[in-house]
Design an enzyme around this catalytic site. Sequence first.
Site, PDB file in Angstrom:
ATOM      1  N   GLY A 197      20.577  -3.925  32.504  1.00  0.00           N
ATOM      2  CA  GLY A 197      19.247  -4.132  33.076  1.00  0.00           C
ATOM      3  C   GLY A 197      18.874  -3.009  34.013  1.00  0.00           C
ATOM      4  O   GLY A 197      19.536  -1.973  34.044  1.00  0.00           O
ATOM      5  N   ASN A 198      17.804  -3.201  34.734  1.00  0.00           N
ATOM      6  CA  ASN A 198      17.397  -2.201  35.721  1.00  0.00           C
ATOM      7  C   ASN A 198      16.891  -2.906  36.967  1.00  0.00           C
ATOM      8  O   ASN A 198      16.770  -4.129  36.981  1.00  0.00           O
ATOM      9  CB  ASN A 198      16.371  -1.250  35.111  1.00  0.00           C
TER      10      ASN A 198
END
Length: 225
Positions: free
Chosen positions: A33-34
Amino acid sequence: LVASFGDRSLAGLKVLVSAGPTYEDIDPVRFIGNRSSGRMGFAVAEAAAQAGAEVTLVAGPVSLTTPAGVAQRVDVRSAAQMHAAVLAAAQADIYIGAAAVGDYRPLEVSAQKLKKHDGGELTLRLGENPDILASLSAQTAHPFLVGFAAETHDVASYAQGKLRHKGLDMIAANQVGGGLGFEAADNALTLYWADGTVELPRTSKAELARRLIAHVAERYRATRG
Ligand code: CTP
Ligand code: CA
């Protein structure tokens, strides 16, 4: 240009906003993810609704309630799902891509939890995700396109490059770090379009979103009537 309460600059227009991160699954318990919280994108959706637009919000995995006035929310997880949801709603007048779309996804997603093996390295093979903004821009009739660019360095040149390469009408650039950007309450943006730029100095994401929307409305009316 002043954004104020009672601004109805987007009345009669459909605005599509994407927000938040995407999660690219590795196995049933892990993902890539980020660091996007979704707060800037949600603030943009709220500001567009306040300005009178009919707003559809495509949201990645975030823990945020739907802003007041947003007509429709579509929750997605992966970049592929976000791409499909945006294309399905792309008969909008304006698309604002505020999502931090995952650039790569694991090529093999394990149906079972991967087990740790002692002392070794783990190599994941990643494939590039489609660019949502660029795929909209490639369509002959497409919405007025607004991108975001979060950069750690050379903000202006990277942002202006993305404006050109992705065929955008406007890009909102911000420097990440120094208490601004991801996971922060405040942000600051520089807007670029083909023949102009404006600085939106550090303020709350809600206020910044209202100012951004005022400029989007102004550029939309100037170029699309
Ligand atoms: N974007 C998109 N689809 C992707 C990746 C990005 O639509 N697969 C959009 C983002 O929503 C944002 C803009 O493109 O509005 C710029 O995203 P950014 O991550 O800054 O640009 P990239 O082209 O992915 O380049 P890089 O991450 O290498 O800086
Ligand atoms: Ca990216």
